[in-house]
Design a protein around this motif. Structure first.
Motif, PDB file in Angstrom:
ATOM      1  N   ALA A 256       0.832  -1.211   0.000  1.00  0.00           N
ATOM      2  CA  ALA A 256       0.000   0.000   0.000  1.00  0.00           C
ATOM      3  C   ALA A 256       0.867   1.263   0.000  1.00  0.00           C
ATOM      4  N   GLU A 257       1.946   1.218   0.806  1.00  0.00           N
ATOM      5  CA  GLU A 257       2.851   2.370   0.862  1.00  0.00           C
ATOM      6  C   GLU A 257       3.600   2.540  -0.455  1.00  0.00           C
ATOM      7  N   THR A 258       3.924   1.388  -1.097  1.00  0.00           N
ATOM      8  CA  THR A 258       4.664   1.432  -2.364  1.00  0.00           C
ATOM      9  C   THR A 258       3.855   2.105  -3.465  1.00  0.00           C
ATOM     10  N   GLN A 259       2.555   1.835  -3.487  1.00  0.00           N
ATOM     11  CA  GLN A 259       1.692   2.447  -4.497  1.00  0.00           C
ATOM     12  C   GLN A 259       1.658   3.983  -4.365  1.00  0.00           C
ATOM     13  N   ARG A 260       1.870   4.454  -3.146  1.00  0.00           N
ATOM     14  CA  ARG A 260       1.841   5.912  -2.907  1.00  0.00           C
ATOM     15  C   ARG A 260       3.114   6.591  -3.396  1.00  0.00           C
ATOM     16  N   ILE A 261       4.229   5.891  -3.274  1.00  0.00           N
ATOM     17  CA  ILE A 261       5.510   6.510  -3.679  1.00  0.00           C
ATOM     18  C   ILE A 261       6.208   5.629  -4.718  1.00  0.00           C
ATOM     19  N   ARG A 262       5.469   5.264  -5.798  1.00  0.00           N
ATOM     20  CA  ARG A 262       5.948   4.332  -6.810  1.00  0.00           C
ATOM     21  C   ARG A 262       7.277   4.781  -7.450  1.00  0.00           C
ATOM     22  N   GLN A 263       7.388   6.079  -7.785  1.00  0.00           N
ATOM     23  CA  GLN A 263       8.555   6.563  -8.518  1.00  0.00           C
ATOM     24  C   GLN A 263       9.841   6.483  -7.702  1.00  0.00           C
ATOM     25  N   LEU A 264       9.712   6.499  -6.337  1.00  0.00           N
ATOM     26  CA  LEU A 264      10.895   6.526  -5.478  1.00  0.00           C
ATOM     27  C   LEU A 264      11.401   5.141  -5.107  1.00  0.00           C
ATOM     28  N   ARG A 265      10.705   4.079  -5.533  1.00  0.00           N
ATOM     29  CA  ARG A 265      11.043   2.759  -5.015  1.00  0.00           C
ATOM     30  C   ARG A 265      11.421   1.740  -6.090  1.00  0.00           C
ATOM     31  N   GLU A 266      11.768   2.198  -7.275  1.00  0.00           N
ATOM     32  CA  GLU A 266      12.173   1.250  -8.309  1.00  0.00           C
ATOM     33  C   GLU A 266      13.437   0.487  -7.893  1.00  0.00           C
ATOM     34  N   ARG A 267      14.379   1.218  -7.358  1.00  0.00           N
ATOM     35  CA  ARG A 267      15.596   0.565  -6.889  1.00  0.00           C
ATOM     36  C   ARG A 267      15.305  -0.406  -5.738  1.00  0.00           C
ATOM     37  N   PHE A 268      14.339  -0.007  -4.885  1.00  0.00           N
ATOM     38  CA  PHE A 268      13.970  -0.860  -3.746  1.00  0.00           C
ATOM     39  C   PHE A 268      13.413  -2.211  -4.215  1.00  0.00           C
ATOM     40  N   PHE A 269      12.532  -2.150  -5.222  1.00  0.00           N
ATOM     41  CA  PHE A 269      11.944  -3.403  -5.727  1.00  0.00           C
ATOM     42  C   PHE A 269      13.005  -4.302  -6.356  1.00  0.00           C
ATOM     43  N   GLN A 270      13.955  -3.690  -7.052  1.00  0.00           N
ATOM     44  CA  GLN A 270      15.011  -4.471  -7.670  1.00  0.00           C
ATOM     45  C   GLN A 270      15.834  -5.196  -6.601  1.00  0.00           C
ATOM     46  N   LEU A 271      16.192  -4.448  -5.548  1.00  0.00           N
ATOM     47  CA  LEU A 271      16.944  -5.058  -4.455  1.00  0.00           C
ATOM     48  C   LEU A 271      16.119  -6.138  -3.743  1.00  0.00           C
ATOM     49  N   GLU A 272      14.832  -5.906  -3.626  1.00  0.00           N
ATOM     50  CA  GLU A 272      13.986  -6.888  -2.948  1.00  0.00           C
ATOM     51  C   GLU A 272      13.917  -8.190  -3.735  1.00  0.00           C
ATOM     52  N   ARG A 273      13.828  -8.097  -5.060  1.00  0.00           N
ATOM     53  CA  ARG A 273      13.819  -9.308  -5.879  1.00  0.00           C
ATOM     54  C   ARG A 273      15.131 -10.072  -5.741  1.00  0.00           C
ATOM     55  N   GLU A 274      16.240  -9.317  -5.756  1.00  0.00           N
ATOM     56  CA  GLU A 274      17.524  -9.969  -5.578  1.00  0.00           C
ATOM     57  C   GLU A 274      17.621 -10.632  -4.207  1.00  0.00           C
ATOM     58  N   SER A 275      17.056  -9.933  -3.213  1.00  0.00           N
ATOM     59  CA  SER A 275      17.076 -10.507  -1.859  1.00  0.00           C
ATOM     60  C   SER A 275      16.286 -11.811  -1.793  1.00  0.00           C
ATOM     61  N   ARG A 276      15.165 -11.852  -2.469  1.00  0.00           N
ATOM     62  CA  ARG A 276      14.353 -13.077  -2.469  1.00  0.00           C
ATOM     63  C   ARG A 276      15.095 -14.222  -3.158  1.00  0.00           C
ATOM     64  N   VAL A 277      15.775 -13.895  -4.260  1.00  0.00           N
ATOM     65  CA  VAL A 277      16.546 -14.934  -4.946  1.00  0.00           C
ATOM     66  C   VAL A 277      17.615 -15.493  -4.017  1.00  0.00           C
ATOM     67  N   LYS A 278      18.305 -14.568  -3.320  1.00  0.00           N
ATOM     68  CA  LYS A 278      19.323 -15.008  -2.378  1.00  0.00           C
ATOM     69  C   LYS A 278      18.710 -15.854  -1.255  1.00  0.00           C
ATOM     70  N   GLN A 279      17.549 -15.419  -0.801  1.00  0.00           N
ATOM     71  CA  GLN A 279      16.885 -16.164   0.276  1.00  0.00           C
ATOM     72  C   GLN A 279      16.500 -17.574  -0.192  1.00  0.00           C
ATOM     73  N   GLU A 280      16.015 -17.672  -1.431  1.00  0.00           N
ATOM     74  CA  GLU A 280      15.678 -18.991  -1.969  1.00  0.00           C
ATOM     75  C   GLU A 280      16.914 -19.866  -2.090  1.00  0.00           C
ATOM     76  N   GLN A 281      18.014 -19.246  -2.540  1.00  0.00           N
ATOM     77  CA  GLN A 281      19.255 -20.011  -2.615  1.00  0.00           C
ATOM     78  C   GLN A 281      19.693 -20.463  -1.225  1.00  0.00           C
ATOM     79  N   LEU A 282      19.512 -19.562  -0.234  1.00  0.00           N
ATOM     80  CA  LEU A 282      19.841 -19.930   1.143  1.00  0.00           C
ATOM     81  C   LEU A 282      18.971 -21.079   1.623  1.00  0.00           C
ATOM     82  N   ASN A 283      17.685 -21.037   1.284  1.00  0.00           N
ATOM     83  CA  ASN A 283      16.780 -22.126   1.691  1.00  0.00           C
ATOM     84  C   ASN A 283      17.191 -23.456   1.066  1.00  0.00           C
TER      85      ASN A 283
END
Length: 767
Positions: free
Chosen positions: A444-471
């Motif tokens: 919900a917060e992301t939808q409000r500040i969409r333009q400021l969080r593109e880098r955040f989403f990219q890092l989050e996807r990478e984090s999930r990939v790393k987490q899956e590899q860790l699992n």
């Protein structure tokens, strides 16, 4: 044949001995239209329907629900304010058997049924004690009985319309006079089942005796081979145990190295994940407006960390449970059983059920975290298949007897681990729920500040990939731990086995490096053990025992042959009865269908109705049985094919005049009553029963329909004796004999009778 009279004593409200005498069919005076019809009338609650219940009970009715009671003693007079309760009930039916319709050499047949409050009961035929089976047989041959339509109430008439097509066919079969064939068929079927059970038990005894006979043939000289067999057995066991101990040590070293490697990789990946999470937190702070998203990400990271810890502990606990269960499975002394078809089928059934549960869990999985348990289950199923493959190759498996003390300790430890698992599961559910809640808030917060969080989403996807590899690394690490634990358990079991079998320590064994064929060596060891066990102590009376066993084997073999001959005879009887029932049913169906159409038009004054034969699925589900001989198996398969054929049912099509009715449910209550009465009259006209008791079947009819009902009743009374329990005045007018039932304050039903041809002007009785 007709019902001359009924004597009732102690049955329900008829506390005093009461006699009802009836007129035979066609017995009417000149100048009167009334034929063999007797009417029983009286106010509601006077007990007139109890007379119908009494007749049905004497005919052999066993259902207390049908007799409007809950238990057997409910039909015995329970007492009133002025009269004490009675200790027994008795109903006697007197039949005129001049035409020998009942197959007895008596012109009068008297059937009596008694019931005592103690629960004892008895049946009498002409004063001689009989069985219910004898009474049912006689009445079935005469075309009457508790299941026939000689006693009809309003509910029974309507049940014809509510019945299934198969049940309607059964009614028409009764009308066709095939009841005696059905009884013979049912008894033959019961005998057939009993014969098959006896054959199975006899074949089982034969299979049990055969190997014992072979064993008894061996002579006592086998004892001399005992020493050589024991020496060879010890040599092969030493060779096998040395090889296994060396193999376990190699596996321990391999799995330990694998565990360390996976642990190091997991720690490195954890540091990368933590580093990625830190960077993700920093980027979240930049993209957060007012710091709200940073706080949410912090909570999310914390919950994820806690969830990972819970998952790690949960996996470790599951691994420990698996280890403890394997310990529990191995706490037994070896016992040899053959790996036969039943053993393999049972194993495959368990594996199939585990696969079905695994498929269901895969379908319900939503993310990578949910797949951790599924992976462990898949590996367990794979291990079961491998074990089954190994066991089927051996031909024999080892089963160990329970060690109660160690089993108790292991069970206690398993329960503790299961409790810990349950706690971790609850924590996992809790953290997952919190994790999902935080993600929704972040979205919900992301939808409000969409333009400021593109880098955040990219890092989050990478984090999930790393987490899956860790699992994945966690899974591999836990697999290595479980494999290592299994090896340790197997080492412990092998140590105990060496102590029990060879009476020495593991350190005393020396492995020479020679490769062995374990399966072949296991088979040889098992063979030597069997030989050693068979050589054991030889009984000097073994020859006598062998002769006795041989005689018993010959006797059982002959008995099995006799049972097989009886089976063929019973199947022939059932086939013959089916053919007779089919032929007579076809003839009866055509006649009853014509009569049904005729009476429907008479009752409704037009319209059309007919019976329709239709195919319905066979309700029987035949369970395949294991057979001991190929011929019996072939016969069973043929019977299964026959039973799977469709049955023939009977559907009713009824359309009153001026209406277009698609199905019976569209008929009104009165139309349903008239339709069911038309069908009952058709059945009665085709195969007239000696007598028929009608218990308020015309209660739903209006005055015009009552007149039509009475007209038809009058026509049929020439061949059937009718006893009508009624409130309908039109029915009363057709009666030649009228019984009135009253009940006073003492709660006892009393009778008043009069012949209508004796009534003169003004209602006075002419003497």
């Amino acid at each position: 044949m007709y019902l001359k009279k009924v004597e009732i004593a102690g049955f329900k409200s008829f506390a005093n001995k009461t006699t009802l005498e009836f007129l035979p069919a066609g017995n009417f005076n000149a100048g009167s239209d009334a034929r063999g019809i007797t009417a029983i009338v009286g106010p509601n609650g006077s007990g007139k329907s109890n007379a119908s219940d009494a007749i049905k009970w004497a005919l052999g009715e066993q259902s207390m629900k049908t007799l409007r009671g809950k238990k057997a003693e409910d039909i015995i007079f329970a007492g009133s304010g002025t009269k004490a309760r009675l200790s027994s009930a008795q109903v006697t039916l007197h039949f005129d058997n001049s035409d020998k319709r009942i197959p007895l050499e008596f012109t009068e047949v008297i059937i009596t049924r008694k019931l005592y409050r103690s629960g004892e009961s008895e049946y009498l035929i002409n004063g001689n004690r009989s069985r219910l089976l004898d009474v049912s047989d006689l009445l079935a041959k005469a075309g009457v009985g508790k299941d026939s339509y000689c006693v009809i109430n309003q509910g029974m008439s309507d049940s014809l319309l509510n019945a299934s097509p198969t049940d309607r066919r059964s009614v028409l079969e009764d009308a066709a006079g095939v009841k005696q064939y059905q009884i013979k068929k049912e008894r033959a079927a019961k005998k057939l089942d009993s014969t098959r059970e006896n054959m199975e038990r006899t074949a089982g005894l034969i299979r049990e005796i055969e190997p014992h006979l072979k064993m008894l043939k061996r002579q006592a000289e086998k004892a001399q081979l005992g020493k050589a067999v024991a020496s060879e057995l010890r040599e092969k066991q030493t060779k096998l145990f040395s090889f296994l101990w060396h193999q376990f040590q190699s596996e321990r070293e391999k799995f330990s190295q694998e565990k360390e490697t996976m642990g190091a990789g997991m720690m490195n990946m954890q540091r990368e994940v933590d580093k990625m999470n830190d960077e993700l937190t920093r980027e979240s702070g930049k993209a957060q407006d007012g710091g709200a998203e940073q706080e949410l990400e912090r909570k999310k990271t914390q919950i994820r960390h806690e969830l990972n810890n819970v998952e790690r502990e949960l996996i470790i606990s599951e691994g420990r449970v698996v280890v403890e269960r394997e310990k529990l499975a191995n706490q037994k002394v070896i016992e040899i059983i053959p790996v036969d078809l039943k053993y393999v089928q049972a194993k495959l059934s368990n594996i199939r059920m585990a696969q079905e549960r695994l498929i269901l869990r895969v379908e319900e999985a939503e993310n990578m975290e949910d797949l951790q348990d599924i992976k462990e289950s898949a590996r367990a199923i794979q291990q079961q298949l491998f074990d089954l493959y190994e066991e089927s190759g051996k031909g024999e498996v080892s089963i160990k007897k329970d060690n109660s003390k160690e089993v108790g300790e292991i069970n206690k430890k398993i329960e503790e681990l299961e409790e810990k698992k349950k706690g971790f599961k609850l924590e996992e559910i809790k953290f997952r729920a919190e994790f999902e809640k935080i993600e929704k808030e972040i979205l919900a917060e992301t939808q409000r500040i969409r333009q400021l969080r593109e880098r955040f989403f990219q890092l989050e996807r990478e984090s999930r990939v790393k987490q899956e590899q860790l699992n994945v690394l966690k899974d591999q690490f836990n697999d290595a731990k479980i494999k290592l634990a299994r090896v340790e358990v197997r080492e412990e079991d092998l140590t105990n086995e060496i102590k029990n079998e060879l009476k020495c320590e593991v350190a005393e064994l020396k492995y020479d490096g020679t490769a062995i064929d374990r399966e072949q060596l296991d088979r040889e060891i098992m063979k030597l053990k069997n030989q050693l066990e068979q050589i054991g102590g030889i009984d000097p009376m073994i020859v006598d025992e062998y002769n006795e066993t041989t005689a018993r084997f010959d006797f059982l073999t002959q008995e099995l042959k006799d049972l097989a001959d009886a089976l063929i005879s019973l199947e022939a009887i059932i086939k013959e009865m089916d053919q007779r029932i089919k032929i007579e049913f076809e003839e009866a169906f055509e006649m009853i269908n014509k009569e049904f159409t005729k009476y429907f038009k008479i009752i409704f004054g037009g319209g059309n109705a007919n019976l329709i034969k239709m195919k319905v699925k066979n309700r029987k589900s035949k369970i395949a049985e294991d057979e001991t001989e190929e011929q019996q198996a072939g016969e069973e398969n043929q019977e299964e094919q026959d039973d799977q054929r469709d049955e023939v049912g009977v559907e009713i099509s009824a359309c009153p005049p001026g209406k277009k009715i698609a199905n019976l449910s569209m008929l009104s209550g009165g139309e349903r009553s008239l339709t069911s009465l038309a069908l009952l009259f058709a059945i009665i006209s085709h195969n007239p029963p000696p007598f028929a008791i009608l218990d308020e079947v015309e209660a739903a009819l209006d005055e015009a329909n009552s007149a039509r009902f009475s007209k038809i009743l009058q026509e049929l009374s020439g061949t059937t004796q009718f006893i009508a329990i009624t409130h309908n005045r039109e029915t009363m007018r057709q009666a030649s004999l009228l019984y009135g039932v009253t009940m006073g304050e003492d709660g006892i039903s009393k009778l008043l009778s009069v012949k209508l041809d004796q009534i003169g002007q003004g209602g006075k009785i002419i003497k």
